[in-house]
Design a protein around this motif. Sequence first.
Motif, PDB file in Angstrom:
ATOM      1  N   LEU A 184       0.855  -1.184   0.000  1.00  0.00           N
ATOM      2  CA  LEU A 184       0.000   0.000   0.000  1.00  0.00           C
ATOM      3  C   LEU A 184       0.892   1.235   0.000  1.00  0.00           C
ATOM      4  CD1 LEU A 184      -2.329  -1.375   2.782  1.00  0.00           C
ATOM      5  CD2 LEU A 184      -2.906  -1.202   0.350  1.00  0.00           C
ATOM      6  N   LEU A 185       0.804   2.042  -1.055  1.00  0.00           N
ATOM      7  CA  LEU A 185       1.629   3.241  -1.178  1.00  0.00           C
ATOM      8  C   LEU A 185       0.740   4.473  -1.163  1.00  0.00           C
ATOM      9  CD1 LEU A 185       4.412   4.570  -1.721  1.00  0.00           C
ATOM     10  CD2 LEU A 185       3.945   4.281  -4.165  1.00  0.00           C
ATOM     11  N   ASP A 186       1.036   5.395  -0.237  1.00  0.00           N
ATOM     12  CA  ASP A 186       0.353   6.684  -0.232  1.00  0.00           C
ATOM     13  C   ASP A 186       1.408   7.781  -0.321  1.00  0.00           C
ATOM     14  OD1 ASP A 186       1.353   7.150   2.392  1.00  0.00           O
ATOM     15  OD2 ASP A 186      -0.468   6.364   3.318  1.00  0.00           O
ATOM     16  N   ASP A 187       1.018   9.015  -0.059  1.00  0.00           N
ATOM     17  CA  ASP A 187       1.947  10.139  -0.207  1.00  0.00           C
ATOM     18  C   ASP A 187       3.131  10.095   0.753  1.00  0.00           C
ATOM     19  OD1 ASP A 187       0.479  11.236  -2.247  1.00  0.00           O
ATOM     20  OD2 ASP A 187      -0.617  12.620  -0.953  1.00  0.00           O
ATOM     21  N   HIS A 188       3.006   9.350   1.840  1.00  0.00           N
ATOM     22  CA  HIS A 188       4.019   9.425   2.882  1.00  0.00           C
ATOM     23  C   HIS A 188       4.682   8.110   3.270  1.00  0.00           C
ATOM     24  CE1 HIS A 188       2.670  13.503   3.388  1.00  0.00           C
ATOM     25  NE2 HIS A 188       1.434  13.044   3.446  1.00  0.00           N
ATOM     26  N   ALA A 189       4.115   6.977   2.904  1.00  0.00           N
ATOM     27  CA  ALA A 189       4.668   5.698   3.364  1.00  0.00           C
ATOM     28  C   ALA A 189       4.310   4.555   2.423  1.00  0.00           C
ATOM     29  CB  ALA A 189       4.155   5.377   4.768  1.00  0.00           C
ATOM     30  N   LEU A 190       5.155   3.529   2.488  1.00  0.00           N
ATOM     31  CA  LEU A 190       4.879   2.251   1.827  1.00  0.00           C
ATOM     32  C   LEU A 190       4.665   1.236   2.936  1.00  0.00           C
ATOM     33  CD1 LEU A 190       4.767   0.450  -0.720  1.00  0.00           C
ATOM     34  CD2 LEU A 190       7.237   0.118  -0.457  1.00  0.00           C
ATOM     35  N   ARG A 191       3.534   0.531   2.866  1.00  0.00           N
ATOM     36  CA  ARG A 191       3.203  -0.476   3.880  1.00  0.00           C
ATOM     37  C   ARG A 191       2.969  -1.804   3.195  1.00  0.00           C
ATOM     38  NH1 ARG A 191      -1.713   2.980   5.422  1.00  0.00           N
ATOM     39  NH2 ARG A 191      -1.673   2.630   3.262  1.00  0.00           N
ATOM     40  N   ILE A 192       3.115  -2.883   3.982  1.00  0.00           N
ATOM     41  CA  ILE A 192       2.838  -4.230   3.487  1.00  0.00           C
ATOM     42  C   ILE A 192       1.941  -4.941   4.488  1.00  0.00           C
ATOM     43  CG2 ILE A 192       4.914  -5.224   4.556  1.00  0.00           C
ATOM     44  CD1 ILE A 192       5.076  -7.049   2.013  1.00  0.00           C
ATOM     45  N   ARG A 193       1.075  -5.800   3.960  1.00  0.00           N
ATOM     46  CA  ARG A 193       0.203  -6.607   4.824  1.00  0.00           C
ATOM     47  C   ARG A 193       0.073  -7.984   4.203  1.00  0.00           C
ATOM     48  NH1 ARG A 193      -5.061  -3.962   5.093  1.00  0.00           N
ATOM     49  NH2 ARG A 193      -5.590  -5.196   3.285  1.00  0.00           N
ATOM     50  N   ASP A 194       0.310  -9.017   4.991  1.00  0.00           N
ATOM     51  CA  ASP A 194       0.067 -10.388   4.552  1.00  0.00           C
ATOM     52  C   ASP A 194      -1.442 -10.610   4.584  1.00  0.00           C
ATOM     53  OD1 ASP A 194       1.566 -13.209   4.209  1.00  0.00           O
ATOM     54  OD2 ASP A 194      -0.305 -13.488   5.319  1.00  0.00           O
ATOM     55  N   LEU A 195      -1.953 -11.302   3.589  1.00  0.00           N
ATOM     56  CA  LEU A 195      -3.399 -11.519   3.481  1.00  0.00           C
ATOM     57  C   LEU A 195      -3.814 -12.899   3.980  1.00  0.00           C
ATOM     58  CD1 LEU A 195      -3.922  -9.815   0.004  1.00  0.00           C
ATOM     59  CD2 LEU A 195      -4.390  -8.861   2.281  1.00  0.00           C
ATOM     60  N   GLY A 196      -3.109 -13.390   5.006  1.00  0.00           N
ATOM     61  CA  GLY A 196      -3.432 -14.703   5.566  1.00  0.00           C
ATOM     62  C   GLY A 196      -2.835 -15.828   4.750  1.00  0.00           C
ATOM     63  N   SER A 197      -1.701 -15.579   4.106  1.00  0.00           N
ATOM     64  CA  SER A 197      -1.072 -16.594   3.261  1.00  0.00           C
ATOM     65  C   SER A 197      -0.643 -17.810   4.078  1.00  0.00           C
ATOM     66  CB  SER A 197       0.145 -16.007   2.538  1.00  0.00           C
ATOM     67  OG  SER A 197       1.162 -15.682   3.468  1.00  0.00           O
ATOM     68  N   THR A 198      -0.617 -18.954   3.417  1.00  0.00           N
ATOM     69  CA  THR A 198      -0.229 -20.195   4.084  1.00  0.00           C
ATOM     70  C   THR A 198       1.251 -20.211   4.453  1.00  0.00           C
ATOM     71  OG1 THR A 198      -1.925 -21.385   2.857  1.00  0.00           O
ATOM     72  CG2 THR A 198      -0.173 -22.712   3.836  1.00  0.00           C
ATOM     73  N   ASN A 199       2.110 -19.805   3.529  1.00  0.00           N
ATOM     74  CA  ASN A 199       3.558 -19.905   3.741  1.00  0.00           C
ATOM     75  C   ASN A 199       4.218 -18.612   4.180  1.00  0.00           C
ATOM     76  OD1 ASN A 199       3.903 -22.732   3.073  1.00  0.00           O
ATOM     77  ND2 ASN A 199       3.238 -22.103   1.032  1.00  0.00           N
ATOM     78  N   GLY A 200       3.448 -17.557   4.307  1.00  0.00           N
ATOM     79  CA  GLY A 200       3.942 -16.325   4.902  1.00  0.00           C
ATOM     80  C   GLY A 200       4.650 -15.362   3.970  1.00  0.00           C
ATOM     81  N   THR A 201       4.711 -14.133   4.443  1.00  0.00           N
ATOM     82  CA  THR A 201       5.460 -13.047   3.829  1.00  0.00           C
ATOM     83  C   THR A 201       6.508 -12.647   4.848  1.00  0.00           C
ATOM     84  OG1 THR A 201       3.463 -12.298   2.682  1.00  0.00           O
ATOM     85  CG2 THR A 201       5.278 -10.724   2.862  1.00  0.00           C
ATOM     86  N   PHE A 202       7.741 -12.485   4.393  1.00  0.00           N
ATOM     87  CA  PHE A 202       8.845 -12.209   5.304  1.00  0.00           C
ATOM     88  C   PHE A 202       9.436 -10.833   5.016  1.00  0.00           C
ATOM     89  CE2 PHE A 202       8.214 -16.667   5.188  1.00  0.00           C
ATOM     90  CZ  PHE A 202       8.485 -17.108   6.471  1.00  0.00           C
ATOM     91  N   MET A 203       9.664 -10.081   6.094  1.00  0.00           N
ATOM     92  CA  MET A 203      10.306  -8.777   6.012  1.00  0.00           C
ATOM     93  C   MET A 203      11.597  -8.856   6.815  1.00  0.00           C
ATOM     94  SD  MET A 203       8.790  -5.020   6.950  1.00  0.00           S
ATOM     95  CE  MET A 203       9.240  -4.821   8.671  1.00  0.00           C
ATOM     96  N   ASN A 204      12.707  -8.665   6.136  1.00  0.00           N
ATOM     97  CA  ASN A 204      14.024  -8.737   6.779  1.00  0.00           C
ATOM     98  C   ASN A 204      14.217 -10.049   7.542  1.00  0.00           C
ATOM     99  OD1 ASN A 204      14.620  -6.146   5.791  1.00  0.00           O
ATOM    100  ND2 ASN A 204      13.604  -5.210   7.551  1.00  0.00           N
ATOM    101  N   GLY A 205      13.729 -11.144   6.944  1.00  0.00           N
ATOM    102  CA  GLY A 205      13.918 -12.474   7.509  1.00  0.00           C
ATOM    103  C   GLY A 205      12.903 -12.899   8.555  1.00  0.00           C
ATOM    104  N   ARG A 206      11.983 -12.031   8.922  1.00  0.00           N
ATOM    105  CA  ARG A 206      10.983 -12.357   9.944  1.00  0.00           C
ATOM    106  C   ARG A 206       9.586 -12.365   9.325  1.00  0.00           C
ATOM    107  NH1 ARG A 206      12.075  -9.652  15.579  1.00  0.00           N
ATOM    108  NH2 ARG A 206      10.919 -11.515  16.105  1.00  0.00           N
ATOM    109  N   ARG A 207       8.828 -13.394   9.651  1.00  0.00           N
ATOM    110  CA  ARG A 207       7.459 -13.507   9.134  1.00  0.00           C
ATOM    111  C   ARG A 207       6.601 -12.389   9.704  1.00  0.00           C
ATOM    112  NH1 ARG A 207       4.109 -19.026   8.237  1.00  0.00           N
ATOM    113  NH2 ARG A 207       2.229 -18.066   7.390  1.00  0.00           N
ATOM    114  N   ILE A 208       5.835 -11.740   8.818  1.00  0.00           N
ATOM    115  CA  ILE A 208       4.940 -10.678   9.281  1.00  0.00           C
ATOM    116  C   ILE A 208       3.552 -11.255   9.462  1.00  0.00           C
ATOM    117  CG2 ILE A 208       6.300  -8.875   8.156  1.00  0.00           C
ATOM    118  CD1 ILE A 208       4.101  -8.697   6.008  1.00  0.00           C
ATOM    119  N   GLY A 209       2.758 -10.614  10.268  1.00  0.00           N
ATOM    120  CA  GLY A 209       1.373 -11.043  10.473  1.00  0.00           C
ATOM    121  C   GLY A 209       0.459 -10.343   9.486  1.00  0.00           C
ATOM    122  N   THR A 210      -0.832 -10.308   9.818  1.00  0.00           N
ATOM    123  CA  THR A 210      -1.803  -9.702   8.920  1.00  0.00           C
ATOM    124  C   THR A 210      -1.993  -8.212   9.190  1.00  0.00           C
ATOM    125  OG1 THR A 210      -3.578 -10.415  10.383  1.00  0.00           O
ATOM    126  CG2 THR A 210      -3.063 -11.845   8.496  1.00  0.00           C
TER     127      THR A 210
END
Length: 152
Positions: free
Chosen positions: A61-87
């Motif tokens: 999600l990109l707006d005028d001030h920040a870029l954000r990420i959100r996992d959508l409940g994936s089975t195998n996960g999304t990792f940020m800097n080696g750590r699994r993120i939540g939803t």
Amino acid sequence: MLGKVSGKGMANMDAKLKVLSGSFSGQTIQVPHGKLLIGREEDCDLRLESELVSRYHCVLLLDDHALRIRDLGSTNGTFMNGRRIGTGEMILLQDDMISIDKMTFQIDLAEATTGMQPSRNRVPSVRIGEADVLAECGDAVLAVVQPECVRE
């Protein structure tokens, strides 16, 4: 040079994903203002063709001030800097690493100046069917579905 999004007198955020693995490492993907949906489904903005990637895996999600990420409940996960993120949403910073299956992307952020028009330049790619394939890494294929190819 990739384009920047213009605004109303304030700095805008410009974001790119640098592909760090596969035969197209070093290529960049411009993150559009709004959302970039990542997953296997045909209506995803960024398609990763791997059974280890969920149909709707995560969203940037990109707006005028920040870029954000959100996992959508994936089975195998999304990792940020080696750590699994939540939803919940996580703010991405310059040089953060995002991993989905065997694909790794590095975040490249900059402040866009006002008054510039969006560029129509695209990442070099190979056309296959209804998607542009940007990178292959093992069984994963990174593809961007073109808006004119989305079926409604």
